[in-house]
Each structure stands twice: as C-alpha cells, then as structure tokens.
Design a protein around this motif. Structure first.
Motif, PDB file in Angstrom:
ATOM      1  N   UNK A  43       3.031 103.660  11.232  1.00 47.64           N
ATOM      2  CA  UNK A  43       1.735 104.293  11.011  1.00 47.64           C
ATOM      3  C   UNK A  43       1.314 104.080   9.562  1.00 47.64           C
ATOM      4  N   UNK A  44       0.105 103.585   9.346  1.00 40.74           N
ATOM      5  CA  UNK A  44      -0.464 103.455   8.007  1.00 40.74           C
ATOM      6  C   UNK A  44      -1.960 103.707   8.124  1.00 40.74           C
ATOM      7  N   UNK A  45      -2.499 104.505   7.210  1.00 42.85           N
ATOM      8  CA  UNK A  45      -3.904 104.911   7.284  1.00 42.85           C
ATOM      9  C   UNK A  45      -4.768 104.357   6.167  1.00 42.85           C
ATOM     10  N   UNK A  46      -4.287 103.332   5.464  1.00 39.03           N
ATOM     11  CA  UNK A  46      -5.029 102.801   4.324  1.00 39.03           C
ATOM     12  C   UNK A  46      -6.375 102.209   4.749  1.00 39.03           C
ATOM     13  N   UNK A  47      -6.360 101.337   5.748  1.00 42.10           N
ATOM     14  CA  UNK A  47      -7.587 100.692   6.220  1.00 42.10           C
ATOM     15  C   UNK A  47      -7.871 101.148   7.646  1.00 42.10           C
ATOM     16  N   UNK A  48      -9.130 101.447   7.942  1.00 40.20           N
ATOM     17  CA  UNK A  48      -9.474 101.951   9.274  1.00 40.20           C
ATOM     18  C   UNK A  48     -10.299 100.972  10.103  1.00 40.20           C
ATOM     19  N   UNK A  49     -10.968 100.033   9.450  1.00 38.55           N
ATOM     20  CA  UNK A  49     -11.777  99.051  10.181  1.00 38.55           C
ATOM     21  C   UNK A  49     -11.957  97.816   9.309  1.00 38.55           C
ATOM     22  N   UNK A  50     -12.345  96.712   9.943  1.00 35.62           N
ATOM     23  CA  UNK A  50     -12.594  95.498   9.176  1.00 35.62           C
ATOM     24  C   UNK A  50     -12.518  94.257  10.023  1.00 35.62           C
ATOM     25  N   UNK A  51     -12.543  93.126   9.339  1.00 36.31           N
ATOM     26  CA  UNK A  51     -12.527  91.811   9.972  1.00 36.31           C
ATOM     27  C   UNK A  51     -11.101  91.370  10.271  1.00 36.31           C
ATOM     28  N   UNK A  52     -10.993  90.295  11.055  1.00 29.61           N
ATOM     29  CA  UNK A  52      -9.709  89.654  11.316  1.00 29.61           C
ATOM     30  C   UNK A  52      -9.694  88.312  10.602  1.00 29.61           C
ATOM     31  N   UNK A  53      -8.511  87.719  10.518  1.00 29.98           N
ATOM     32  CA  UNK A  53      -8.427  86.410   9.879  1.00 29.98           C
ATOM     33  C   UNK A  53      -7.032  85.822   9.966  1.00 29.98           C
ATOM     34  N   UNK A  54      -6.869  84.700   9.268  1.00 31.85           N
ATOM     35  CA  UNK A  54      -5.605  83.973   9.222  1.00 31.85           C
ATOM     36  C   UNK A  54      -5.183  83.812   7.769  1.00 31.85           C
ATOM     37  N   UNK A  55      -3.874  83.617   7.547  1.00 30.10           N
ATOM     38  CA  UNK A  55      -3.320  83.638   6.198  1.00 30.10           C
ATOM     39  C   UNK A  55      -2.176  82.644   6.068  1.00 30.10           C
ATOM     40  N   UNK A  56      -2.144  81.940   4.953  1.00 30.74           N
ATOM     41  CA  UNK A  56      -0.971  81.174   4.537  1.00 30.74           C
ATOM     42  C   UNK A  56      -0.804  81.375   3.040  1.00 30.74           C
ATOM     43  N   UNK A  57       0.274  80.837   2.499  1.00 34.27           N
ATOM     44  CA  UNK A  57       0.578  81.033   1.084  1.00 34.27           C
ATOM     45  C   UNK A  57       1.107  79.744   0.490  1.00 34.27           C
ATOM     46  N   UNK A  58       0.802  79.543  -0.774  1.00 35.99           N
ATOM     47  CA  UNK A  58       1.379  78.463  -1.556  1.00 35.99           C
ATOM     48  C   UNK A  58       1.079  77.109  -0.913  1.00 35.99           C
ATOM     49  N   UNK A  59       2.105  76.302  -0.670  1.00 40.56           N
ATOM     50  CA  UNK A  59       1.918  74.954  -0.121  1.00 40.56           C
ATOM     51  C   UNK A  59       2.248  74.877   1.368  1.00 40.56           C
ATOM     52  N   UNK A  60       2.241  76.015   2.045  1.00 39.45           N
ATOM     53  CA  UNK A  60       2.560  76.031   3.479  1.00 39.45           C
ATOM     54  C   UNK A  60       1.561  75.188   4.269  1.00 39.45           C
ATOM     55  N   UNK A 106      -3.584  78.268  16.539  1.00 41.99           N
ATOM     56  CA  UNK A 106      -4.295  77.976  17.779  1.00 41.99           C
ATOM     57  C   UNK A 106      -4.371  79.256  18.613  1.00 41.99           C
ATOM     58  N   UNK A 107      -5.302  79.267  19.526  1.00 44.22           N
ATOM     59  CA  UNK A 107      -5.402  80.306  20.550  1.00 44.22           C
ATOM     60  C   UNK A 107      -5.516  81.710  19.961  1.00 44.22           C
ATOM     61  N   UNK A 108      -6.393  81.875  18.971  1.00 44.05           N
ATOM     62  CA  UNK A 108      -6.653  83.198  18.379  1.00 44.05           C
ATOM     63  C   UNK A 108      -7.378  84.040  19.412  1.00 44.05           C
ATOM     64  N   UNK A 109      -6.808  85.202  19.740  1.00 47.34           N
ATOM     65  CA  UNK A 109      -7.386  86.085  20.756  1.00 47.34           C
ATOM     66  C   UNK A 109      -7.582  87.478  20.179  1.00 47.34           C
ATOM     67  N   UNK A 110      -8.744  88.046  20.454  1.00 47.21           N
ATOM     68  CA  UNK A 110      -9.045  89.403  20.014  1.00 47.21           C
ATOM     69  C   UNK A 110      -9.607  90.188  21.190  1.00 47.21           C
ATOM     70  N   UNK A 111      -9.039  91.365  21.394  1.00 43.15           N
ATOM     71  CA  UNK A 111      -9.591  92.297  22.382  1.00 43.15           C
ATOM     72  C   UNK A 111      -9.802  93.627  21.663  1.00 43.15           C
ATOM     73  N   UNK A 112     -11.030  94.113  21.694  1.00 45.12           N
ATOM     74  CA  UNK A 112     -11.354  95.400  21.083  1.00 45.12           C
ATOM     75  C   UNK A 112     -10.865  96.494  22.033  1.00 45.12           C
ATOM     76  N   UNK A 113     -10.122  97.467  21.495  1.00 45.91           N
ATOM     77  CA  UNK A 113      -9.601  98.562  22.297  1.00 45.91           C
ATOM     78  C   UNK A 113     -10.460  99.800  22.112  1.00 45.91           C
ATOM     79  N   UNK A 114     -10.547 100.624  23.136  1.00 47.90           N
ATOM     80  CA  UNK A 114     -11.333 101.847  23.058  1.00 47.90           C
ATOM     81  C   UNK A 114     -10.578 102.933  22.338  1.00 47.90           C
TER      82      UNK A 114
END
Length: 143
Positions: A113-130, A135-143
C-alpha cells in the motif's frame, strides 16, 4: 560512459489518458546493456519526474518497485528473481486505491500500500544504456 550516464532514465508517457485504478500489463525483451538492462512500466505519473515504477533488471537479477518523486527514486520493495536475457517477459500491475500488486511473468512478487500518487498517466521506462523491446501494452481501467 559519460558522468551521470548510469542515472539517465528514459521515460515515455502516454499523456492522453489518466487513471487511478487500473490493470496494466506489458511484455518486454531485454537485449543488452552494460550500465543497466531491462525496463519497466510506469503508472499514476504526473510527469516524467513523478510516478510509480515497476522494473526488472537482468544485470541485478531482481524486480523492484519504486516511487519516483521529483526525479529521485525511492525503493519500496525488492524481489530477487532470475531474469533471462533475450527472452520475453511480462510485468503486470494492478492498483486500486493505495493497494498495488505487481506480477512478473504472472507470478505475484509485490503486494503493498502506498498513497503518494492517486492518479496519472502510464508509460514505459528504461535506464542508462539498456536496450529493451516492449510489446503488447494493455490497460484496463478498474472501477
């Protein structure tokens, strides 16, 4: 590698939508990297410096979940896991309210459980020289 290169985060956000409660999944293929390897998925992002991150790193052989605030990563939990290079894997995040569940290749690794962020965008992340394919990014909004 230039100075600070190992802390260079590559963030791609889908700003056209925001969500609080979600079921988010992505497939990723770690290819190579000397400073870092692998990648992750971002959710509840208010920008490229404030978000939650679940990432898998074959160099460290672990999966971690972070809270990134003003560009500074704060480790929430670590899970040691063998992560094969040049094989497809999945990261799957389910979040409702403060509850965050993360699965790696559909195996549960985090439930917290963490309450720092409550809403926002989605995305992808890498670091350094990775070098990582996503592929196949899927999002389902939950009620």
């Amino acid at each position: 590698m230039g100075k600070g290169f190992e802390h260079a985060y590559k963030v791609v956000l889908i700003k056209s939508m925001t969500a609080s409660n979600l079921d988010l999944q992505v497939s990723f293929l770690p290819i190579e990297g000397n400073g870092d390897m692998g990648g992750g998925v971002i959710w509840r992002a208010s920008g490229d410096r404030d978000y939650y991150l679940a990432r898998a790193n074959p160099l460290e052989q672990n999966i971690r979940i972070y809270r990134v605030v003003k560009g500074v990563r704060h480790l929430l939990q670590n899970f040691d896991q063998i992560i094969d290079v040049r094989q497809w894997h999945t990261l799957h995040v389910i979040t409702r309210g403060c509850q965050i569940q993360v699965l790696y290749d559909e195996k549960p690794v985090f439930d917290l459980c963490d309450q720092t962020f409550t809403t926002g965008s989605i995305g992808l992340w890498t670091k350094s020289d990775a070098v990582t394919y996503f592929d196949d990014l899927r999002l389902r909004i939950l009620k």
